[in-house]
Motif scaffolding. Structure first.
Motif, PDB file in Angstrom:
ATOM      1  N   LEU A 119       0.839  -1.208   0.000  1.00  0.00           N
ATOM      2  CA  LEU A 119       0.000   0.000   0.000  1.00  0.00           C
ATOM      3  C   LEU A 119       0.875   1.259   0.000  1.00  0.00           C
ATOM      4  O   LEU A 119       1.772   1.399   0.825  1.00  0.00           O
ATOM      5  CB  LEU A 119      -0.892  -0.007   1.254  1.00  0.00           C
ATOM      6  N   ILE A 120       0.592   2.152  -0.945  1.00  0.00           N
ATOM      7  CA  ILE A 120       1.216   3.477  -0.955  1.00  0.00           C
ATOM      8  C   ILE A 120       0.154   4.466  -0.480  1.00  0.00           C
ATOM      9  O   ILE A 120      -0.940   4.520  -1.039  1.00  0.00           O
ATOM     10  CB  ILE A 120       1.689   3.883  -2.369  1.00  0.00           C
ATOM     11  N   VAL A 121       0.463   5.212   0.556  1.00  0.00           N
ATOM     12  CA  VAL A 121      -0.510   6.159   1.100  1.00  0.00           C
ATOM     13  C   VAL A 121      -0.230   7.580   0.622  1.00  0.00           C
ATOM     14  O   VAL A 121       0.924   8.016   0.579  1.00  0.00           O
ATOM     15  CB  VAL A 121      -0.487   6.099   2.647  1.00  0.00           C
ATOM     16  N   LEU A 122      -1.304   8.268   0.231  1.00  0.00           N
ATOM     17  CA  LEU A 122      -1.210   9.677  -0.141  1.00  0.00           C
ATOM     18  C   LEU A 122      -1.949  10.460   0.935  1.00  0.00           C
ATOM     19  O   LEU A 122      -3.018  10.030   1.373  1.00  0.00           O
ATOM     20  CB  LEU A 122      -1.891   9.924  -1.491  1.00  0.00           C
ATOM     21  N   SER A 123      -1.385  11.567   1.364  1.00  0.00           N
ATOM     22  CA  SER A 123      -2.121  12.347   2.349  1.00  0.00           C
ATOM     23  C   SER A 123      -1.884  13.833   2.164  1.00  0.00           C
ATOM     24  O   SER A 123      -0.754  14.283   2.002  1.00  0.00           O
ATOM     25  CB  SER A 123      -1.717  11.928   3.763  1.00  0.00           C
ATOM     26  N   GLY A 124      -2.972  14.569   2.193  1.00  0.00           N
ATOM     27  CA  GLY A 124      -2.882  16.016   2.078  1.00  0.00           C
ATOM     28  C   GLY A 124      -3.357  16.685   3.349  1.00  0.00           C
ATOM     29  O   GLY A 124      -3.353  17.906   3.472  1.00  0.00           O
TER      30      GLY A 124
END
Lengths: 143, 89
Positions: A78-83
């Motif tokens: 899993l690659i997590v993106l977070s803003g």
């Protein structure tokens, strides 16, 4: 290569999709889920090589999103993106996400996504190859 | 008499070692990424035009993110060499 992008924001999804297609156009098959519920449904019926997910979804937010995905994703990385920091700091979200089992953490700024996402997918694929090689090493050997 | 090579234990140890190392490296990489992100936000907020000059004088470029990843491969290789040596003794 089958990729699942879990992202409710259309613009962010498109930036991620185009960044990946620019590098892996010929081999990448990309699907999208717009909520955690939809993602879990897909993960229960299909197999993916890599999952890419935003942490802020309509039905889940923060590290709980990563944990819920990991619970059904098995060994799929899993690659997590977070803003967002979800009332926390980026450092805390980063550490908790990685401890929960996500392989990569990328801050969701468009320039960052375009540059970093294909790089991290490449790193992950490379790492998976090495890991497979290492863990298959010396199978059944006697000393 | 030769002791049977415990492949399962070897794999468990190796997996744990790689996972722990990878987690640490990802946390470092994430912080480098954050530093760069915050720097870019600062440049935007302050409307700084000569971004490269400011960057050259800052610590943002100390760590190259790709080099951090090479470190993982080096540690993975070292872990494998160590465990192979240990189990072959």
């Amino acid at each position: 290569m089958n990729l699942l992008i879990i992202e409710d924001q259309y613009t962010d999804y498109e930036v991620a999709r185009r960044a990946l297609l620019a590098v892996y156009g010929d081999v990448a098959h990309i699907e999208r889920a717009q909520s955690l519920r939809e993602a879990i449904g897909l993960l229960q019926t299909r197999e993916y090589d890599i999952i890419i997910s935003d942490l802020g979804l309509p039905d889940s937010e923060g590290v709980d999103t990563a944990k819920a995905i990991m619970a059904v994703a098995g060994k799929t990385p899993l690659i997590v993106l977070s803003g967002s920091t979800f009332n926390s700091t980026f450092e805390e979200v980063l550490d908790e996400t990685i401890e929960a089992g996500a392989k990569k953490f990328i801050i969701k700024a468009s320039t960052n996504l375009i540059k970093r996402l294909p790089e991290e997918v490449k790193n992950l694929l490379h790492s998976m190859e090495i890991r497979k090689e290492l863990l298959g090493f010396n199978h059944g050997r006697e000393v | 008499m030769a002791e049977r090579f415990d492949n399962e234990r070897f794999v468990t140890l190796l997996e744990r070692l790689i996972d722990d190392t990878s987690k640490d490296v990802e946390k470092i990489k994430g912080r480098v990424d954050l530093l760069e992100y915050r720097f870019n936000e600062f440049v935007k907020a302050e409307a700084i035009k000569d971004k490269d000059r400011v960057k050259e004088n800052s610590s943002v470029r100390i760590i190259n993110i790709n080099n951090a990843w090479k470190l993982v491969f080096m540690i993975e290789s070292a872990a494998l060499a160590y465990l192979t040596w240990k189990f072959q003794k």
